[in-house]
Design an enzyme around this catalytic site. Structure first.
Site, mmCIF file in Angstrom:
data_model
loop_
_atom_site.group_PDB
_atom_site.id
_atom_site.type_symbol
_atom_site.label_atom_id
_atom_site.label_comp_id
_atom_site.label_asym_id
_atom_site.label_seq_id
_atom_site.Cartn_x
_atom_site.Cartn_y
_atom_site.Cartn_z
ATOM 1 N N MET A 24 86.272 -64.803 65.566
ATOM 2 C CA MET A 24 86.242 -63.440 66.120
ATOM 3 C C MET A 24 85.678 -62.487 65.070
ATOM 4 S SD MET A 24 89.368 -63.084 68.750
ATOM 5 C CE MET A 24 90.678 -62.783 67.597
ATOM 6 N N HIS B 188 87.350 -68.604 57.062
ATOM 7 C CA HIS B 188 86.245 -68.981 57.964
ATOM 8 C C HIS B 188 85.177 -69.759 57.205
ATOM 9 C CE1 HIS B 188 87.695 -65.180 60.013
ATOM 10 N NE2 HIS B 188 87.765 -66.059 60.985
#
Ligand code: PAF
Length: 283
Positions: free
Chosen positions: A30, A37
């Protein structure tokens, strides 16, 4: 690095990748990317010929309008980070591309979705399963990468892949932490300096609980000792549970399952954070 905003050109591009017999690794996110990430992207780059990342703040998984409104959005910065890391492509659609109409179906995972996060965020996993199914159908990856921090999300997606026969291998990548132990999260950006210092209590509580359990304390005693760490008024504990790491069923005795997970959720100021550790009794 190619950036796609629409589904059709992305599908056409991925067809050429598959035609060249290249494997596709997929990292759904997101955005507001951080080291956590980047660890997913790194794993995908190492294990696949082609890595694609999606950046999309999915409204259907938010059960709180202000959380959705305040969720950090930094697409240009994210694209730069992904380019520097060596990511091959990014899918960054807008809401009308993903949800031209309101979806009619709901996906019910039964008890797996009703405990822990599910108990505090009604409808959250229906939204996650909907968007992840859509993204899996669009990207059709060989492997997909998710973080252990969202352990329940990972187990839900594992169930989704099994029940709907997606031909996708799932990877669960270890939590990346700050030096003091705070789990990396896009939400950390919303913490004030003071709150940031207090937030480390989540990880401290997990470590303390694990040590107590491994030295033979009962789950009940361990939970009451650990709850004392959450006495600070700006930190509001939502849950602290000792569970089977595969079923997420609450356990009372750590010798029952092979892998034990301790999961915590708490508000630090206005920001809701989650964390967990997984261990086995043999360690
Ligand atoms: O973990 C996340 O960032 C999201 O829940 C996901 C998997 C990208 C779905 O929106």
């Amino acid at each position: 690095m190619e950036v796609f905003k629409e589904i059709f050109p992305l599908r056409e591009h991925l067809k050429t990748i598959r035609a060249a017999h290249k494997t596709i690794g997929f990292v759904p996110t997101m955005g507001a990317l951080h080291e956590g990430h980047m660890a997913l992207v790194k794993n995908s780059l190492e294990e696949n010929d082609f890595t694609i990342c999606s950046v999309y703040v999915n409204p259907t998984q938010f059960n709180n309008a202000s959380d959705l409104k305040n969720y950090p959005r930094e697409l240009e910065k994210d694209l730069q980070l992904l380019k520097n890391k060596g990511c091959d492509a990014v899918f960054a659609p807008s809401d009308n591309i993903i949800y031209p109409e309101k979806t009619a179906i709901t996906i019910d995972f039964g008890s797996l979705a009703n405990r822990l996060e599910g108990a505090f965020r009604p409808g959250h996993f229906n939204g996650v399963a909907t968007i992840v199914s859509k993204l899996f159908h669009i990207v059709e990856p060989d492997q997909a990468y998710f973080g252990q921090k969202d352990l329940q999300q990972f187990l839900i997606i594992k169930q989704l892949v099994e029940d709907l026969s997606f031909q996708i291998k799932l990877r669960c990548v270890e939590i990346v932490r700050e030096d003091d132990g705070l789990a990396r999260s896009s939400r950390n950006k919303r913490l004030s300096e003071k709150e940031r210092d207090k937030a480390v209590v989540l990880h401290q509580a997990l470590l303390k609980a694990r040590d107590l359990l491994l030295t033979g304390k009962s789950v009940g005693d361990c939970k009451s000792e650990v709850s004392q760490l959450f006495s600070e008024p700006s930190v509001k504990l939502e849950y602290f549970e000792v569970v089977d790491a595969n079923s997420l069923k609450v356990i009372t005795n750590i010798s029952e399952p092979k892998n034990v997970a301790i999961c915590v959720a708490a508000f630090v100021g206005e920001v809701r954070l989650i964390d967990n550790i997984i261990f086995s009794k043999e360690l």
